[in-house]
Scaffold this active site. Structure first.
Site, PDB file in Angstrom:
ATOM      1  N   ASP A  34      10.005   6.068  16.141  1.00  0.00           N
ATOM      2  CA  ASP A  34      11.305   6.408  16.714  1.00  0.00           C
ATOM      3  C   ASP A  34      11.355   7.805  17.310  1.00  0.00           C
ATOM      4  OD1 ASP A  34      11.346   7.958  14.424  1.00  0.00           O
ATOM      5  OD2 ASP A  34      12.942   6.812  13.437  1.00  0.00           O
ATOM      6  N   ASP A 145       6.871   1.604   5.970  1.00  0.00           N
ATOM      7  CA  ASP A 145       7.136   1.419   7.396  1.00  0.00           C
ATOM      8  C   ASP A 145       6.108   2.270   8.137  1.00  0.00           C
ATOM      9  OD1 ASP A 145       8.500   0.333   9.536  1.00  0.00           O
ATOM     10  OD2 ASP A 145      10.194   1.722   9.430  1.00  0.00           O
TER      11      ASP A 145
END
Length: 234
Positions: A34, A145
């Site tokens: 991100d 993640d």
């Protein structure tokens, strides 16, 4: 007991990291990139040498550890591109991850390292050592993640502001791009990490893992600058 110690020694030789007391078990993985400052980038999250390094919009390391997250309005701190994964050999890779472990908090996992052994999918049997640089608010327990360029921005997106990525990031918001050729259009500093997903990682889609806490490899802590108190990277 002798066999147990022998197995530990063999593991250390094979992965370059020694098993230490701490969390272990089975878990799941997802993927993301991100471009945001990792949550382990602020002081006070854990007993460490310093928070993980963040970078400015041009990917230069920031001296100001208190710089606000680029995923917040007006923020100037981004994820550094060198926190991308890479292959050590055909069976071992190094990288970074947002982590959430059952019964723990950021103070127990920020900047800690975990050896993941993939137990499903195309990478079954391969191993990856990751350093925890972030915590995902939307993650379940025992969830890693994995940070990989093109893996999907998820909830937050600083990649559009930093690199001119599409509004929802490259590819799907969750999951990211679907082919290696899409990596060709990425910023040069992100291409290798993007391609890693389709080369070493074999395009695996959220494989399950067994995990255990290990001493961090120096190759990881040299990139983040973050070492947990009492630990000497190997």
């Amino acid at each position: 007991m002798l066999v147990s110690f022998q197995n530990i020694a063999l593991l250390a030789l094979a992965t370059g990291a020694a098993v230490v007391n701490g969390q272990s078990g089975s878990g799941k993985t997802t993927r993301y990139w991100d471009c945001c400052k990792g949550s382990c980038g602020w002081s006070g999250k854990a007993q460490v040498s310093q928070p993980i390094k963040s970078c400015d919009k041009s990917d230069n390391p920031l001296a100001d550890m208190a710089a606000s997250n680029a995923c917040e309005s007006g923020g100037s701190a981004y994820m550094c591109t060198n926190q991308s994964p890479w292959a050590v050999n055909d069976s071992l890779a190094y990288g970074f991850a947002a982590v959430k472990l059952a019964g723990g908090t950021e103070s127990s996992w920020c900047c800690a390292c975990y050896k993941l052994t993939f137990t499903s999918g195309a990478v079954k049997g391969q191993q990856m050592i990751v350093q925890a640089t972030n915590t995902g608010g939307d993650l379940g327990n025992n969830h890693f993640d994995l940070a990989m360029p093109g893996g999907g921005v998820g909830i937050y997106n600083a990649c559009t502001n930093q690199w001119g990525a599409p509004a929802n990031g490259w590819g799907a918001q969750y999951g990211g791009i679907s082919s290696r050729s899409e990596c060709d259009s990425f910023p040069e500093k992100l291409k290798a990490g993007c391609q890693w997903r389709f080369d070493w990682f074999k395009g695996a889609d959220n494989p399950d893992v067994s995990f255990e806490k290990v001493t961090c490899p120096k190759a990881l802590t040299d990139k983040t600058g973050c070492v947990r108190d009492g630990e000497t990277p190997t």
